[in-house]
Design a protein around this motif. Structure first.
Motif, PDB file in Angstrom:
ATOM      1  N   LEU A  78      41.005  42.794  49.178  1.00 35.45           N
ATOM      2  CA  LEU A  78      40.391  41.560  48.681  1.00 35.45           C
ATOM      3  C   LEU A  78      41.436  40.457  48.586  1.00 35.45           C
ATOM      4  O   LEU A  78      42.590  40.705  48.222  1.00 35.45           O
ATOM      5  N   PHE A  79      41.012  39.220  48.877  1.00 32.68           N
ATOM      6  CA  PHE A  79      41.885  38.053  48.800  1.00 32.68           C
ATOM      7  C   PHE A  79      41.141  36.933  48.087  1.00 32.68           C
ATOM      8  O   PHE A  79      39.960  36.696  48.326  1.00 32.68           O
ATOM      9  N   TRP A  80      41.844  36.231  47.192  1.00 30.98           N
ATOM     10  CA  TRP A  80      41.327  35.049  46.506  1.00 30.98           C
ATOM     11  C   TRP A  80      42.143  33.873  47.004  1.00 30.98           C
ATOM     12  O   TRP A  80      43.331  33.768  46.727  1.00 30.98           O
ATOM     13  N   ASN A  81      41.538  33.003  47.789  1.00 27.42           N
ATOM     14  CA  ASN A  81      42.209  31.849  48.402  1.00 27.42           C
ATOM     15  C   ASN A  81      43.469  32.278  49.149  1.00 27.42           C
ATOM     16  O   ASN A  81      44.508  31.634  49.097  1.00 27.42           O
ATOM     17  N   GLY A  82      43.405  33.410  49.837  1.00 33.22           N
ATOM     18  CA  GLY A  82      44.519  33.891  50.645  1.00 33.22           C
ATOM     19  C   GLY A  82      45.514  34.765  49.905  1.00 33.22           C
ATOM     20  O   GLY A  82      46.413  35.321  50.519  1.00 33.22           O
ATOM     21  N   THR A  83      45.381  34.915  48.613  1.00 34.45           N
ATOM     22  CA  THR A  83      46.295  35.726  47.812  1.00 34.45           C
ATOM     23  C   THR A  83      45.641  37.079  47.542  1.00 34.45           C
ATOM     24  O   THR A  83      44.507  37.130  47.064  1.00 34.45           O
ATOM     25  N   PRO A  84      46.346  38.204  47.810  1.00 34.49           N
ATOM     26  CA  PRO A  84      45.751  39.518  47.539  1.00 34.49           C
ATOM     27  C   PRO A  84      45.498  39.710  46.040  1.00 34.49           C
ATOM     28  O   PRO A  84      46.342  39.359  45.207  1.00 34.49           O
ATOM     29  N   VAL A  85      44.321  40.236  45.703  1.00 36.60           N
ATOM     30  CA  VAL A  85      43.957  40.477  44.308  1.00 36.60           C
ATOM     31  C   VAL A  85      43.264  41.831  44.212  1.00 36.60           C
ATOM     32  O   VAL A  85      42.754  42.365  45.190  1.00 36.60           O
ATOM     33  N   SER A  86      43.250  42.377  42.994  1.00 37.48           N
ATOM     34  CA  SER A  86      42.493  43.605  42.740  1.00 37.48           C
ATOM     35  C   SER A  86      41.060  43.221  42.371  1.00 37.48           C
ATOM     36  O   SER A  86      40.737  42.046  42.171  1.00 37.48           O
ATOM     37  N   ARG A  87      40.202  44.210  42.245  1.00 36.51           N
ATOM     38  CA  ARG A  87      38.811  43.937  41.893  1.00 36.51           C
ATOM     39  C   ARG A  87      38.713  43.330  40.496  1.00 36.51           C
ATOM     40  O   ARG A  87      37.909  42.440  40.256  1.00 36.51           O
ATOM     41  N   GLU A  88      39.530  43.782  39.579  1.00 37.61           N
ATOM     42  CA  GLU A  88      39.513  43.246  38.218  1.00 37.61           C
ATOM     43  C   GLU A  88      39.977  41.795  38.200  1.00 37.61           C
ATOM     44  O   GLU A  88      39.400  40.941  37.517  1.00 37.61           O
ATOM     45  N   ASP A  89      41.075  41.512  38.945  1.00 38.02           N
ATOM     46  CA  ASP A  89      41.573  40.138  39.011  1.00 38.02           C
ATOM     47  C   ASP A  89      40.542  39.213  39.673  1.00 38.02           C
ATOM     48  O   ASP A  89      40.373  38.065  39.261  1.00 38.02           O
ATOM     49  N   LEU A  90      39.870  39.717  40.698  1.00 33.17           N
ATOM     50  CA  LEU A  90      38.841  38.909  41.356  1.00 33.17           C
ATOM     51  C   LEU A  90      37.711  38.589  40.385  1.00 33.17           C
ATOM     52  O   LEU A  90      37.234  37.443  40.340  1.00 33.17           O
ATOM     53  N   SER A  91      37.311  39.565  39.593  1.00 30.59           N
ATOM     54  CA  SER A  91      36.259  39.328  38.610  1.00 30.59           C
ATOM     55  C   SER A  91      36.680  38.265  37.607  1.00 30.59           C
ATOM     56  O   SER A  91      35.890  37.374  37.250  1.00 30.59           O
ATOM     57  N   LEU A  92      37.929  38.314  37.149  1.00 31.55           N
ATOM     58  CA  LEU A  92      38.428  37.302  36.212  1.00 31.55           C
ATOM     59  C   LEU A  92      38.488  35.921  36.853  1.00 31.55           C
ATOM     60  O   LEU A  92      38.143  34.916  36.224  1.00 31.55           O
ATOM     61  N   GLN A  93      38.934  35.848  38.108  1.00 34.27           N
ATOM     62  CA  GLN A  93      39.021  34.556  38.805  1.00 34.27           C
ATOM     63  C   GLN A  93      37.624  33.939  38.984  1.00 34.27           C
ATOM     64  O   GLN A  93      37.434  32.743  38.763  1.00 34.27           O
ATOM     65  N   VAL A  94      36.673  34.749  39.402  1.00 38.56           N
ATOM     66  CA  VAL A  94      35.307  34.240  39.607  1.00 38.56           C
ATOM     67  C   VAL A  94      34.702  33.798  38.287  1.00 38.56           C
ATOM     68  O   VAL A  94      34.048  32.755  38.203  1.00 38.56           O
TER      69      VAL A  94
END
Length: 146
Positions: A78-94
């Protein structure tokens, strides 16, 4: 001598009474003439009223800051704006992005060989995090199967 055969005349009237039907041809002709006269007598519109109708609003692309991209590569990372993230980090970002007053557009862009399971779980994660502005990006690349 041959015997004479009596046949009925097909053109002779069957009865001696006159025909009771009305000849409608002149009636139709008169109606057609009246129709043409009515069409010619209708005045042509000589005035016009212009009305400003609402059109489509101009399409303006969102600024880059108002868009975030969640992408998945072929190895299901998974990537958030090109930066690799975990599923938990993605949930926090969203959740942080969807909590803003002017919620940014969340663009979802999986790679061609991303597993369906990972893509489906990521979509569920994004929905559970509260994102309301969501778009699939790059689907035109996958419209043919090779």
């Amino acid at each position: 001598m041959p015997k004479a055969v009596l046949r009925s005349n097909a053109y002779a009237p069957r009865s001696s009474r006159p025909m009771g039907g009305m000849n409608v041809t002149p009636f139709i002709d008169v109606l057609l003439v009246l129709l043409v006269m009515v069409i010619l007598a209708v005045p042509m519109p000589v005035h016009q009223t212009s009305v400003d109708l609402p059109g489509k609003p101009p399409i303006t692309p969102l600024p880059i800051a108002a868009q975030n991209t969640v992408s998945i590569d072929n190895a299901d990372h998974l990537f958030w704006n090109g930066t690799p993230v975990s599923r938990e980090d993605l949930s926090l970002q969203v959740a942080a992005a969807s909590g803003r007053e002017d919620e940014p557009l969340l663009r979802f862009e999986p790679a061609a060989l991303t597993s369906y399971d990972t893509a489906a779980r990521t979509i569920v994660l994004i929905k559970e995090a509260g994102a309301r502005k969501f778009a699939f990006i790059g689907n035109e690349r996958h419209k043919t199967f090779n």
